[in-house]
Enzyme design. Structure first.
Site, PDB file in Angstrom:
ATOM      1  N   CYS A  89       3.553   8.714   0.488  1.00  0.00           N
ATOM      2  CA  CYS A  89       4.118   7.896   1.549  1.00  0.00           C
ATOM      3  C   CYS A  89       4.278   6.493   0.964  1.00  0.00           C
ATOM      4  O   CYS A  89       3.291   5.858   0.606  1.00  0.00           O
ATOM      5  CB  CYS A  89       3.159   7.916   2.734  1.00  0.00           C
ATOM      6  SG  CYS A  89       3.595   6.747   4.026  1.00  0.00           S
TER       7      CYS A  89
ATOM      8  N   CYS B  37       6.920  -6.291   7.882  1.00  0.00           N
ATOM      9  CA  CYS B  37       8.074  -5.702   8.563  1.00  0.00           C
ATOM     10  C   CYS B  37       8.485  -6.629   9.700  1.00  0.00           C
ATOM     11  O   CYS B  37       7.641  -7.147  10.422  1.00  0.00           O
ATOM     12  CB  CYS B  37       7.723  -4.328   9.120  1.00  0.00           C
ATOM     13  SG  CYS B  37       9.110  -3.517   9.948  1.00  0.00           S
TER      14      CYS B  37
ATOM     15  N   GLU C 164       0.847  -1.193   0.000  1.00  0.00           N
ATOM     16  CA  GLU C 164       0.000   0.000   0.000  1.00  0.00           C
ATOM     17  C   GLU C 164       0.884   1.246   0.000  1.00  0.00           C
ATOM     18  O   GLU C 164       1.977   1.245   0.557  1.00  0.00           O
ATOM     19  CB  GLU C 164      -0.886   0.002   1.245  1.00  0.00           C
ATOM     20  CG  GLU C 164      -1.814  -1.195   1.291  1.00  0.00           C
ATOM     21  CD  GLU C 164      -2.772  -1.168   2.468  1.00  0.00           C
ATOM     22  OE1 GLU C 164      -3.655  -2.032   2.502  1.00  0.00           O
ATOM     23  OE2 GLU C 164      -2.638  -0.315   3.355  1.00  0.00           O
TER      24      GLU C 164
ATOM     25  N   CYS D  64      -0.439   6.885   9.304  1.00  0.00           N
ATOM     26  CA  CYS D  64       0.791   6.196   9.710  1.00  0.00           C
ATOM     27  C   CYS D  64       0.482   4.975  10.560  1.00  0.00           C
ATOM     28  O   CYS D  64      -0.280   5.045  11.510  1.00  0.00           O
ATOM     29  CB  CYS D  64       1.663   7.125  10.521  1.00  0.00           C
ATOM     30  SG  CYS D  64       2.763   8.075   9.512  1.00  0.00           S
TER      31      CYS D  64
ATOM     32  N   SER E  64      12.042   7.167  14.699  1.00  0.00           N
ATOM     33  CA  SER E  64      10.865   6.842  15.497  1.00  0.00           C
ATOM     34  C   SER E  64      11.302   6.663  16.941  1.00  0.00           C
ATOM     35  O   SER E  64      11.726   5.595  17.345  1.00  0.00           O
ATOM     36  CB  SER E  64      10.211   5.555  14.969  1.00  0.00           C
ATOM     37  OG  SER E  64       9.726   5.782  13.670  1.00  0.00           O
ATOM     38  N   LEU E  65      11.190   7.734  17.690  1.00  0.00           N
ATOM     39  CA  LEU E  65      11.680   7.722  19.076  1.00  0.00           C
ATOM     40  C   LEU E  65      10.628   7.076  19.995  1.00  0.00           C
ATOM     41  O   LEU E  65      10.883   6.054  20.618  1.00  0.00           O
ATOM     42  CB  LEU E  65      11.998   9.165  19.507  1.00  0.00           C
ATOM     43  CG  LEU E  65      12.648   9.330  20.867  1.00  0.00           C
ATOM     44  CD1 LEU E  65      14.052   8.757  20.880  1.00  0.00           C
ATOM     45  CD2 LEU E  65      12.687  10.821  21.257  1.00  0.00           C
ATOM     46  N   HIS E  66       9.498   7.709  20.108  1.00  0.00           N
ATOM     47  CA  HIS E  66       8.305   7.190  20.809  1.00  0.00           C
ATOM     48  C   HIS E  66       8.447   6.951  22.308  1.00  0.00           C
ATOM     49  O   HIS E  66       7.440   6.664  22.971  1.00  0.00           O
ATOM     50  CB  HIS E  66       7.779   5.906  20.161  1.00  0.00           C
ATOM     51  CG  HIS E  66       7.544   6.005  18.689  1.00  0.00           C
ATOM     52  ND1 HIS E  66       7.307   7.191  18.033  1.00  0.00           N
ATOM     53  CD2 HIS E  66       7.509   5.051  17.713  1.00  0.00           C
ATOM     54  CE1 HIS E  66       7.148   6.959  16.743  1.00  0.00           C
ATOM     55  NE2 HIS E  66       7.265   5.682  16.521  1.00  0.00           N
TER      56      HIS E  66
ATOM     57  N   ASN F 137      -2.645   6.498  16.020  1.00  0.00           N
ATOM     58  CA  ASN F 137      -3.778   6.017  15.225  1.00  0.00           C
ATOM     59  C   ASN F 137      -4.150   4.618  15.680  1.00  0.00           C
ATOM     60  O   ASN F 137      -3.326   3.707  15.560  1.00  0.00           O
ATOM     61  CB  ASN F 137      -3.413   5.969  13.738  1.00  0.00           C
ATOM     62  CG  ASN F 137      -3.064   7.340  13.212  1.00  0.00           C
ATOM     63  OD1 ASN F 137      -3.812   8.283  13.366  1.00  0.00           O
ATOM     64  ND2 ASN F 137      -1.888   7.461  12.605  1.00  0.00           N
TER      65      ASN F 137
ATOM     66  N   GLY G  87       7.097  -1.347   6.245  1.00  0.00           N
ATOM     67  CA  GLY G  87       8.484  -1.801   6.226  1.00  0.00           C
ATOM     68  C   GLY G  87       9.466  -0.851   6.877  1.00  0.00           C
ATOM     69  O   GLY G  87       9.161   0.313   7.130  1.00  0.00           O
ATOM     70  N   GLU G  88      10.640  -1.391   7.162  1.00  0.00           N
ATOM     71  CA  GLU G  88      11.721  -0.609   7.759  1.00  0.00           C
ATOM     72  C   GLU G  88      12.745  -0.329   6.654  1.00  0.00           C
ATOM     73  O   GLU G  88      13.488  -1.221   6.239  1.00  0.00           O
ATOM     74  CB  GLU G  88      12.336  -1.398   8.931  1.00  0.00           C
ATOM     75  CG  GLU G  88      13.647  -0.875   9.462  1.00  0.00           C
ATOM     76  CD  GLU G  88      13.671   0.621   9.758  1.00  0.00           C
ATOM     77  OE1 GLU G  88      12.826   1.117  10.514  1.00  0.00           O
ATOM     78  OE2 GLU G  88      14.563   1.300   9.213  1.00  0.00           O
TER      79      GLU G  88
ATOM     80  N   SER H  24      12.276   7.325   7.300  1.00  0.00           N
ATOM     81  CA  SER H  24      11.960   7.166   8.716  1.00  0.00           C
ATOM     82  C   SER H  24      12.451   5.795   9.168  1.00  0.00           C
ATOM     83  O   SER H  24      12.211   4.790   8.508  1.00  0.00           O
ATOM     84  CB  SER H  24      10.442   7.273   8.909  1.00  0.00           C
ATOM     85  OG  SER H  24      10.093   6.951  10.243  1.00  0.00           O
TER      86      SER H  24
ATOM     87  N   CYS I 172       1.970  -1.011  15.755  1.00  0.00           N
ATOM     88  CA  CYS I 172       1.898  -0.769  14.307  1.00  0.00           C
ATOM     89  C   CYS I 172       1.200  -1.921  13.593  1.00  0.00           C
ATOM     90  O   CYS I 172       1.500  -3.091  13.840  1.00  0.00           O
ATOM     91  CB  CYS I 172       3.318  -0.594  13.771  1.00  0.00           C
ATOM     92  SG  CYS I 172       3.449  -0.579  11.975  1.00  0.00           S
TER      93      CYS I 172
ATOM     94  N   CYS J 224       6.892  -3.724  15.855  1.00  0.00           N
ATOM     95  CA  CYS J 224       6.515  -2.740  16.876  1.00  0.00           C
ATOM     96  C   CYS J 224       5.099  -3.030  17.382  1.00  0.00           C
ATOM     97  O   CYS J 224       4.197  -3.358  16.593  1.00  0.00           O
ATOM     98  CB  CYS J 224       6.597  -1.332  16.307  1.00  0.00           C
ATOM     99  SG  CYS J 224       8.273  -0.925  15.808  1.00  0.00           S
TER     100      CYS J 224
END
Ligand code: SAH
Ligand code: SF4
Length: 339
Positions: free
Chosen positions: A98, A105, A85, A326, A207-209, A283, A152-153, A184, A112, A109
């Protein structure tokens, strides 16, 4: 292929070098994938390209959903029948795609949708760059920005992502300014150092989070391999080396990473180097327990960071009602199998 690679290929097929540029124009400027329609190529060469199995476009659009704000999510079929996608996000002055870099992936996480579904395979250079090209053609617009924030990473699929980014950037490719291209990463530290040595001025988002290892490891398992101290050192070194501001993405999850201690942590982590905090409302993802922070909490983080002169913004989420925001992209094939 890059233009020099294509030049080598066409000359090895007995054609003059400039044929490569002609083919690039057809593919990237006119969106023509059928060699027979590339009218300035000799007929015999057109046939030769087709017979040798060369291909340009590699994606088939199998469906799309458009949100009220113009955000559009595309389902693309890949040559081997898998799917990815991509999302088109129009704003007044920017038109952003995007794009995805992998099917699924492996990082897994906790928050996600892509991470819930595991890893299937890396995308090829063509499969990555063609997401941006195809959407620009379909929307009949020049794509001004592209971000590797789909499935994906990107830094796990380093080579293909970087080459695709270079094709997006090249004048003979999609012509997107390097400073409008963003990768990212969830924190692939060795690849961040490698990226800093590349001769391209792209944006890095991390991506700290979370600002404490215990919480970050719960959210992003990769943190057990590359913990915060190591990651922040890599990010600082990237900023110092490239003189580019590194974005720290921070998803705000209710009761997980939105307390006073977390805010303190953000103030400390961002002191003394070229960074920018991007606060992202979480999200919701089906089957995942996390909820977004209260809007007031988000505002408090934003205002406090601003007061302390930390560069900060809040990401406007787009297309959430079509699950195009996202972290909401998932692996269609697996979904279909489940049904
Ligand atoms: N794998 C890369 C890039 C793809 S994800 C990475 O993790 O950075 C793009 C961004 O969306 C990342 O910052 C990711 O953490 C974030 N994200 C993932 N799931 C999300 C969700 N449910 N809500 C908000 N952001 C999410
Ligand atoms: Fe992979 Fe990024 Fe999703 Fe983590 S947030 S599972 S790294 S796509």
């Amino acid at each position: 292929m890059t233009l020099p690679e294509m030049e080598e290929r066409v000359t090895s097929l007995g054609q003059p070098r400039y044929r490569a540029e002609q083919i690039f124009k057809w593919v990237y400027k006119h969106g023509i994938d059928d060699f027979a329609a590339m009218s300035n190529l000799p007929h015999a060469f057109q046939q030769q390209l087709a017979e040798k199995g060369f291909a340009t476009g590699v994606l088939t659009e199998e469906g799309a959903q458009e949100a009220a704000d113009g955000t559009k999510k595309y389902y693309f079929r890949l040559p081997d029948g898998l799917h990815v996608e991509s999302v088109y996000i129009p704003e007044e002055r920017r038109k952003t795609v995007c794009f995805s870099t992998q099917v699924g992936c492996a990082i897994g996480c906790a928050f996600c949708a892509t991470g819930q579904q595991g890893f299937v395979r890396n995308l090829s250079v063509a499969e990555i760059v063609d997401q941006v090209r195809t959407i620009g053609l379909e929307r009949r617009t020049r794509i001004t920005h592209a971000v590797a924030m789909g499935q994906g990473e990107p830094l796990v699929n380093y080579e293909a992502t970087l080459k695709a980014i270079k094709l997006m950037n090249a004048d003979y490719g999609l012509g997107i300014a390097a400073r409008h291209l963003t990768i990212s990463t969830s924190g692939m530290v060795p690849a961040i150092y490698r990226l800093a040595e590349e001769d391209i001025q792209l944006n890095l988002a991390i991506s700290l989070h979370a600002t404490r290892d215990q919480i970050r490891s719960e959210l992003i398992p990769l943190n057990r391999t590359y913990p915060l101290s190591v990651l922040i050192e890599a990010a600082r070194s990237y900023a110092a080396r490239t003189k580019r501001r590194v974005t720290l993405e921070y998803i705000m999850i209710d009761g997980v990473n939105d307390g006073d201690e977390d805010l303190e942590g953000l103030l400390t982590l961002t002191t003394g180097w070229l960074s920018h905090v991007n606060l992202i409302p979480y999200n919701p993802v089906p089957g995942v327990d996390y909820q977004p922070s209260a809007p007031a909490t988000l505002r408090r983080f934003f205002q406090t960071l601003q007061r302390h002169n930390v560069a900060v913004s809040i990401r406007q989420e787009r297309g959430a009602e079509i699950e195009a925001a996202c972290g909401q992209l998932r692996q269609r094939l697996k979904l279909m199998e489940k049904r």
